[in-house]
Design a protein around this motif. Structure first.
Motif, PDB file in Angstrom:
ATOM      1  N   ARG A   1     -24.076 108.530  13.414  1.00  0.00           N
ATOM      2  CA  ARG A   1     -23.314 106.935  13.036  1.00  0.00           C
ATOM      3  C   ARG A   1     -23.703 106.600  11.825  1.00  0.00           C
ATOM      4  O   ARG A   1     -24.798 106.349  11.492  1.00  0.00           O
ATOM      5  CB  ARG A   1     -23.799 105.844  14.046  1.00  0.00           C
ATOM      6  CG  ARG A   1     -23.386 106.378  15.223  1.00  0.00           C
ATOM      7  CD  ARG A   1     -23.247 105.377  16.423  1.00  0.00           C
ATOM      8  NE  ARG A   1     -22.822 105.667  17.769  1.00  0.00           N
ATOM      9  CZ  ARG A   1     -21.728 105.577  18.058  1.00  0.00           C
ATOM     10  NH1 ARG A   1     -20.679 105.382  17.396  1.00  0.00           N
ATOM     11  NH2 ARG A   1     -21.169 105.697  19.357  1.00  0.00           N
ATOM     12  N   PRO A   2     -22.620 106.400  10.825  1.00  0.00           N
ATOM     13  CA  PRO A   2     -22.964 105.699   9.494  1.00  0.00           C
ATOM     14  C   PRO A   2     -23.310 104.475   9.560  1.00  0.00           C
ATOM     15  O   PRO A   2     -23.094 103.828  10.634  1.00  0.00           O
ATOM     16  CB  PRO A   2     -21.530 105.670   8.977  1.00  0.00           C
ATOM     17  CG  PRO A   2     -20.849 106.791   9.650  1.00  0.00           C
ATOM     18  CD  PRO A   2     -21.332 106.928  11.059  1.00  0.00           C
ATOM     19  N   PRO A   3     -23.959 103.771   8.601  1.00  0.00           N
ATOM     20  CA  PRO A   3     -23.942 104.069   7.091  1.00  0.00           C
ATOM     21  C   PRO A   3     -25.237 105.163   7.153  1.00  0.00           C
ATOM     22  O   PRO A   3     -26.175 105.289   7.854  1.00  0.00           O
ATOM     23  CB  PRO A   3     -24.120 102.715   6.542  1.00  0.00           C
ATOM     24  CG  PRO A   3     -24.962 102.082   7.457  1.00  0.00           C
ATOM     25  CD  PRO A   3     -24.191 102.382   8.949  1.00  0.00           C
ATOM     26  N   LEU A   4     -24.976 106.138   6.115  1.00  0.00           N
ATOM     27  CA  LEU A   4     -25.979 107.256   5.631  1.00  0.00           C
ATOM     28  C   LEU A   4     -26.549 107.046   4.542  1.00  0.00           C
ATOM     29  O   LEU A   4     -25.789 106.735   3.495  1.00  0.00           O
ATOM     30  CB  LEU A   4     -25.376 108.454   6.171  1.00  0.00           C
ATOM     31  CG  LEU A   4     -24.741 108.770   7.388  1.00  0.00           C
ATOM     32  CD1 LEU A   4     -24.442 110.299   7.587  1.00  0.00           C
ATOM     33  CD2 LEU A   4     -26.029 108.801   8.541  1.00  0.00           C
ATOM     34  N   ASP A   5     -27.758 107.146   4.250  1.00  0.00           N
ATOM     35  CA  ASP A   5     -28.169 107.343   2.824  1.00  0.00           C
ATOM     36  C   ASP A   5     -29.096 108.450   2.603  1.00  0.00           C
ATOM     37  O   ASP A   5     -30.475 108.594   2.866  1.00  0.00           O
ATOM     38  CB  ASP A   5     -29.425 106.259   2.939  1.00  0.00           C
ATOM     39  CG  ASP A   5     -29.958 105.977   1.401  1.00  0.00           C
ATOM     40  OD1 ASP A   5     -29.258 106.697   0.320  1.00  0.00           O
ATOM     41  OD2 ASP A   5     -31.215 105.428   1.094  1.00  0.00           O
TER      42      ASP A   5
ATOM     43  N   LEU B   1     -32.021 112.368   7.228  1.00  0.00           N
ATOM     44  CA  LEU B   1     -31.231 111.839   8.233  1.00  0.00           C
ATOM     45  C   LEU B   1     -32.053 111.407   9.400  1.00  0.00           C
ATOM     46  O   LEU B   1     -32.806 112.062   9.886  1.00  0.00           O
ATOM     47  CB  LEU B   1     -30.302 112.910   8.706  1.00  0.00           C
ATOM     48  CG  LEU B   1     -29.671 112.563  10.004  1.00  0.00           C
ATOM     49  CD1 LEU B   1     -28.494 111.427   9.616  1.00  0.00           C
ATOM     50  CD2 LEU B   1     -28.807 113.865  10.609  1.00  0.00           C
ATOM     51  N   PRO B   2     -32.275 109.975   9.664  1.00  0.00           N
ATOM     52  CA  PRO B   2     -33.215 109.539  10.659  1.00  0.00           C
ATOM     53  C   PRO B   2     -32.473 109.905  12.023  1.00  0.00           C
ATOM     54  O   PRO B   2     -31.605 109.932  12.355  1.00  0.00           O
ATOM     55  CB  PRO B   2     -32.976 108.065  10.326  1.00  0.00           C
ATOM     56  CG  PRO B   2     -32.481 107.710   9.144  1.00  0.00           C
ATOM     57  CD  PRO B   2     -31.525 109.066   8.893  1.00  0.00           C
ATOM     58  N   ALA B   3     -33.701 110.334  12.828  1.00  0.00           N
ATOM     59  CA  ALA B   3     -33.237 110.709  14.147  1.00  0.00           C
ATOM     60  C   ALA B   3     -32.573 109.226  15.070  1.00  0.00           C
ATOM     61  O   ALA B   3     -31.754 109.767  15.940  1.00  0.00           O
ATOM     62  CB  ALA B   3     -34.639 110.880  15.159  1.00  0.00           C
TER      63      ALA B   3
END
Length: 202
Positions: free
Chosen positions: A129-133, A99-101
């Motif tokens: 906040r999406p989008p998430l990878d 999960l990026p900061a």
């Protein structure tokens, strides 16, 4: 779809959370509260979904020494190189689930939470906040999933349990086939009580 439109279902909850953390000061850093316990931090990631906020949770690897196989928030020990519990929580979330900061807006911290394995956890609440990878680190996480915040904060879904032969108790929150309990359920219970108290004393 615009950002406002895509997050419309979460709007009221986000306002309540912002107001909650705007009113109170952060609790002291873990090391200064209980120097006998190792300071740790978790990220309580609240994902902005169209239908409302959801909570990002993990199932810990069954090969870990501490709390194997349990449902938890991303997190771990606070390292000397971490500038703050917030920095530690964001670092751990990046390492455990990618999960990026940059996708996280930190709202604030809940009161520190001691656990029997010798850690004092600083829960850091953040909007994601999406989008998430997302990608689970195989050494630490077996599964990543989301559960509705509204369900997890509903105290009607909370179950109180006593430790055998002790005065202490712990909380659990069953959801689908997941058993959410211990520190994770306790932190969610604390957030629920903080929000309820604010609503009662407006």
């Amino acid at each position: 779809m615009s950002r406002a439109g895509s997050n419309a279902g979460a709007g009221h909850s986000v306002e309540r959370l912002r107001a909650l953390f705007a009113e109170g000061e952060f609790p002291p850093a873990a090391a200064f509260v209980r120097p006998d316990l190792a300071p740790a931090a978790v990220l309580v990631p609240l994902v902005l979904r169209e239908e409302g906020l959801s909570v990002l949770l993990t199932r810990r690897s069954r090969h870990l020494n501490h709390h194997p196989g349990q449902i938890s928030f991303p997190g771990g020990r606070i390292d000397e190189a971490d500038a703050s519990p917030e920095a530690a929580a964001l670092r751990e979330a990046s390492e455990e689930i990618a999960l990026p900061a940059s996708r996280v807006e930190v709202l604030g911290r809940l009161p520190d939470f001691p656990v029997g394995t010798g850690f004092l956890i600083s829960p850091v609440v953040g909007l994601v906040r999406p989008p998430l990878d997302l990608r689970a680190s195989p050494a630490e996480v077996d599964e990543i999933f989301e559960a509705p915040l509204s369900f997890l904060l509903n105290q009607g879904n909370h179950q109180r349990h006593a430790f055998p032969g002790e005065k202490r108790h712990y909380w659990s929150i069953p959801w689908k086939h997941y058993a959410i309990w211990g520190a994770t359920a306790g932190i969610l219970r604390g957030l629920s009580e903080a929000l309820a108290q604010r609503e009662n004393f407006r």
